[in-house]
Scaffold this motif. Sequence first.
Motif, PDB file in Angstrom:
ATOM      1  N   ARG A 293       0.825  -1.207   0.000  1.00 30.59           N
ATOM      2  CA  ARG A 293       0.000   0.000   0.000  1.00 30.59           C
ATOM      3  C   ARG A 293       0.866   1.266   0.000  1.00 30.59           C
ATOM      4  NH1 ARG A 293      -4.986  -1.699   4.068  1.00 30.59           N
ATOM      5  NH2 ARG A 293      -6.579  -1.771   2.421  1.00 30.59           N
ATOM      6  N   GLN A 294       1.919   1.259   0.790  1.00 27.14           N
ATOM      7  CA  GLN A 294       2.777   2.443   0.829  1.00 27.14           C
ATOM      8  C   GLN A 294       3.418   2.694  -0.532  1.00 27.14           C
ATOM      9  OE1 GLN A 294       5.789   2.468   3.863  1.00 27.14           O
ATOM     10  NE2 GLN A 294       6.773   4.294   3.064  1.00 27.14           N
ATOM     11  N   HIS A 295       3.932   1.640  -1.141  1.00 25.83           N
ATOM     12  CA  HIS A 295       4.572   1.787  -2.454  1.00 25.83           C
ATOM     13  C   HIS A 295       3.573   2.319  -3.484  1.00 25.83           C
ATOM     14  CE1 HIS A 295       7.056   0.936  -5.961  1.00 25.83           C
ATOM     15  NE2 HIS A 295       6.031   0.293  -6.485  1.00 25.83           N
ATOM     16  N   TYR A 300       0.874   6.669  -6.741  1.00 21.30           N
ATOM     17  CA  TYR A 300      -0.360   7.356  -7.096  1.00 21.30           C
ATOM     18  C   TYR A 300      -0.282   8.857  -6.803  1.00 21.30           C
ATOM     19  CZ  TYR A 300      -2.615   2.741  -7.453  1.00 21.30           C
ATOM     20  OH  TYR A 300      -2.952   1.460  -7.821  1.00 21.30           O
ATOM     21  N   LEU A 301       0.413   9.224  -5.743  1.00 25.55           N
ATOM     22  CA  LEU A 301       0.497  10.636  -5.366  1.00 25.55           C
ATOM     23  C   LEU A 301       1.311  11.451  -6.370  1.00 25.55           C
ATOM     24  CD1 LEU A 301       0.923  10.277  -1.498  1.00 25.55           C
ATOM     25  CD2 LEU A 301      -0.967  11.411  -2.680  1.00 25.55           C
ATOM     26  N   LEU A 306      -5.182  12.358  -9.804  1.00 26.25           N
ATOM     27  CA  LEU A 306      -5.837  11.507  -8.814  1.00 26.25           C
ATOM     28  C   LEU A 306      -6.121  12.286  -7.530  1.00 26.25           C
ATOM     29  CD1 LEU A 306      -3.897   8.126  -9.137  1.00 26.25           C
ATOM     30  CD2 LEU A 306      -6.251   8.576  -9.810  1.00 26.25           C
ATOM     31  N   GLN A 307      -7.376  12.302  -7.115  1.00 26.81           N
ATOM     32  CA  GLN A 307      -7.750  12.895  -5.836  1.00 26.81           C
ATOM     33  C   GLN A 307      -7.389  11.917  -4.712  1.00 26.81           C
ATOM     34  OE1 GLN A 307      -9.001  16.078  -5.664  1.00 26.81           O
ATOM     35  NE2 GLN A 307      -8.659  16.090  -7.897  1.00 26.81           N
ATOM     36  N   LEU A 308      -7.251  12.445  -3.499  1.00 25.23           N
ATOM     37  CA  LEU A 308      -6.910  11.567  -2.369  1.00 25.23           C
ATOM     38  C   LEU A 308      -7.997  10.516  -2.150  1.00 25.23           C
ATOM     39  CD1 LEU A 308      -5.344  13.963   0.292  1.00 25.23           C
ATOM     40  CD2 LEU A 308      -4.225  12.626  -1.501  1.00 25.23           C
ATOM     41  N   SER A 309      -9.239  10.877  -2.398  1.00 32.99           N
ATOM     42  CA  SER A 309     -10.327   9.904  -2.245  1.00 32.99           C
ATOM     43  C   SER A 309     -10.195   8.774  -3.265  1.00 32.99           C
ATOM     44  CB  SER A 309     -11.677  10.604  -2.399  1.00 32.99           C
ATOM     45  OG  SER A 309     -11.763  11.273  -3.654  1.00 32.99           O
ATOM     46  N   ASP A 310      -9.727   9.132  -4.481  1.00 34.47           N
ATOM     47  CA  ASP A 310      -9.502   8.104  -5.509  1.00 34.47           C
ATOM     48  C   ASP A 310      -8.399   7.149  -5.068  1.00 34.47           C
ATOM     49  OD1 ASP A 310     -11.358   9.362  -7.180  1.00 34.47           O
ATOM     50  OD2 ASP A 310      -9.820  10.665  -8.038  1.00 34.47           O
ATOM     51  N   ILE A 311      -7.311   7.720  -4.538  1.00 34.97           N
ATOM     52  CA  ILE A 311      -6.171   6.903  -4.109  1.00 34.97           C
ATOM     53  C   ILE A 311      -6.579   5.967  -2.976  1.00 34.97           C
ATOM     54  CG2 ILE A 311      -3.862   6.974  -3.094  1.00 34.97           C
ATOM     55  CD1 ILE A 311      -3.427   9.612  -4.582  1.00 34.97           C
ATOM     56  N   ALA A 312      -7.352   6.510  -2.033  1.00 35.28           N
ATOM     57  CA  ALA A 312      -7.817   5.677  -0.919  1.00 35.28           C
ATOM     58  C   ALA A 312      -8.599   4.485  -1.437  1.00 35.28           C
ATOM     59  CB  ALA A 312      -8.676   6.514   0.031  1.00 35.28           C
ATOM     60  N   ASN A 324      -5.411   8.420   5.153  1.00 27.85           N
ATOM     61  CA  ASN A 324      -4.587   9.510   5.685  1.00 27.85           C
ATOM     62  C   ASN A 324      -3.820   9.073   6.921  1.00 27.85           C
ATOM     63  OD1 ASN A 324      -5.563  11.175   3.692  1.00 27.85           O
ATOM     64  ND2 ASN A 324      -7.041  12.235   4.993  1.00 27.85           N
ATOM     65  N   ARG A 325      -4.494   8.379   7.829  1.00 30.51           N
ATOM     66  CA  ARG A 325      -3.840   7.926   9.064  1.00 30.51           C
ATOM     67  C   ARG A 325      -2.753   6.899   8.765  1.00 30.51           C
ATOM     68  NH1 ARG A 325      -9.209   8.083  10.935  1.00 30.51           N
ATOM     69  NH2 ARG A 325      -9.430   5.817  10.701  1.00 30.51           N
ATOM     70  N   ALA A 326      -3.031   6.000   7.827  1.00 36.91           N
ATOM     71  CA  ALA A 326      -2.042   4.977   7.471  1.00 36.91           C
ATOM     72  C   ALA A 326      -0.805   5.623   6.855  1.00 36.91           C
ATOM     73  CB  ALA A 326      -2.650   3.966   6.499  1.00 36.91           C
ATOM     74  N   PHE A 327      -1.000   6.579   5.951  1.00 36.03           N
ATOM     75  CA  PHE A 327       0.136   7.231   5.293  1.00 36.03           C
ATOM     76  C   PHE A 327       0.966   8.006   6.310  1.00 36.03           C
ATOM     77  CE2 PHE A 327       2.429  10.133   2.537  1.00 36.03           C
ATOM     78  CZ  PHE A 327       2.724   9.326   1.440  1.00 36.03           C
ATOM     79  N   LEU A 328       0.306   8.635   7.261  1.00 34.00           N
ATOM     80  CA  LEU A 328       1.019   9.358   8.314  1.00 34.00           C
ATOM     81  C   LEU A 328       1.853   8.396   9.151  1.00 34.00           C
ATOM     82  CD1 LEU A 328       1.434  12.093   9.771  1.00 34.00           C
ATOM     83  CD2 LEU A 328      -0.551  11.523  11.191  1.00 34.00           C
ATOM     84  N   ARG A 329       1.312   7.211   9.415  1.00 41.06           N
ATOM     85  CA  ARG A 329       2.049   6.203  10.182  1.00 41.06           C
ATOM     86  C   ARG A 329       3.263   5.701   9.405  1.00 41.06           C
ATOM     87  NH1 ARG A 329       1.073   0.805   9.869  1.00 41.06           N
ATOM     88  NH2 ARG A 329      -1.020   1.154   8.992  1.00 41.06           N
ATOM     89  N   TRP A 330       3.117   5.522   8.096  1.00 42.26           N
ATOM     90  CA  TRP A 330       4.219   5.015   7.270  1.00 42.26           C
ATOM     91  C   TRP A 330       5.356   6.023   7.138  1.00 42.26           C
ATOM     92  CZ3 TRP A 330       0.222   3.896   2.906  1.00 42.26           C
ATOM     93  CH2 TRP A 330      -0.502   2.737   3.216  1.00 42.26           C
ATOM     94  N   THR A 331       4.999   7.278   6.901  1.00 43.65           N
ATOM     95  CA  THR A 331       6.011   8.269   6.496  1.00 43.65           C
ATOM     96  C   THR A 331       6.211   9.425   7.460  1.00 43.65           C
ATOM     97  OG1 THR A 331       4.456   9.677   5.269  1.00 43.65           O
ATOM     98  CG2 THR A 331       5.399   7.790   4.085  1.00 43.65           C
ATOM     99  N   GLY A 332       5.304   9.596   8.427  1.00 45.61           N
ATOM    100  CA  GLY A 332       5.396  10.753   9.314  1.00 45.61           C
ATOM    101  C   GLY A 332       4.831  12.009   8.668  1.00 45.61           C
TER     102      GLY A 332
END
Length: 344
Positions: A293-295, A300-301, A306-312, A324-332
């Motif tokens: 998912r992180q990769h 996608y970003l 692509l909107q963030l809702s599309d990526i989700a 959003n919470r998952a990406f923050l956990r992965w990358t800070g």
Amino acid sequence: MGTSELNTIAQGFVSSAYMRVLFEYLKNQGIDASELLNEPTPDEVDRVLIRYPLQRWVSHLQSAAARLGDPLLGLHLGKTVTPAHFGVVGYIMASCPTLGATLLRLQAYERLVHEIDQHPMEAPIFDGSDLVVKWPGGSSGGYGRLNHEFSIATFFQFSRSIASQDVELKQVCFINPEPSSLNAYRDFFKCEVLFNQAVTSVRLPLHSLTVPVKKPEPILIALLEKQANEFLNQLPTENEFVMSVRRCVTSLIHEGEPELDSVASRLNMTPRTLRRRLDQCDTSFRALLDAIRQHLAQQYLLDPALQLSDIAQLLGYSEQSTFNRAFLRWTGSTPNTYRRSIQL
């Protein structure tokens, strides 16, 4: 470094680019590298599929350092590196629009440069106004002191050589034991240098990602990446079982949250067997899912359409807030902050 110490070096490979740098350096010092290292002279033409065992590379560094009487060989060697030394990968990175794009390419094609126990360079972490890049961890000496120092010196020198303005580091950390003097390290990196750290890492200002490269070549990148991808496809893959799980998870991810049970069913095994076999490969279902998912999220970003809702949704999340919470956990960092900082 004695034989017993060499036996503690992690398993892995380095590309022929490393050996070309060392041979060239020794030649300029008036030393016959082939005779000293008992190693044939590497082909001057880029041969990314020719790789040397990490243990052999570390042994050669030790032999060269002993012959030169130079405990700082890692720094001195790294200072001589140019994009040409790394062939197709070097030219791809030198043709990117920004240093941020260069870092992404380094992650994508890292296996063509070096591979250590199939543990890649970690995804950059956002820490306030800084970016932290970490290299594969391990116990001190597990990858060779000179090899660690050469890798970080190369990263810094390469960035400086292609950037259109000065590149500043804020901190460099090594897992290696602290040497008797830090002056040479501080003079080279021009920042705080720490030893005996948990991981080898580089901290730099976040705005460094937007620094333009001297000679961006978008058309050339497309051609070179096609070649680099062909090279990647020819390299040995990781454990075939783990690869099959990755492929299965990736195929299911767009349909929603991939479940361990459904993946196990696709692979014709019980969930318990899947857990056990992943554990034997030193990983887990959750770790693989997060990594995939992180990769995908970072790829996608890069697409402004692509909107963030599309990526989700593409990543199998039912809500954007969960992504959003998952990406923050992965990358800070939040997805929006990451997208703004990587200006492709």
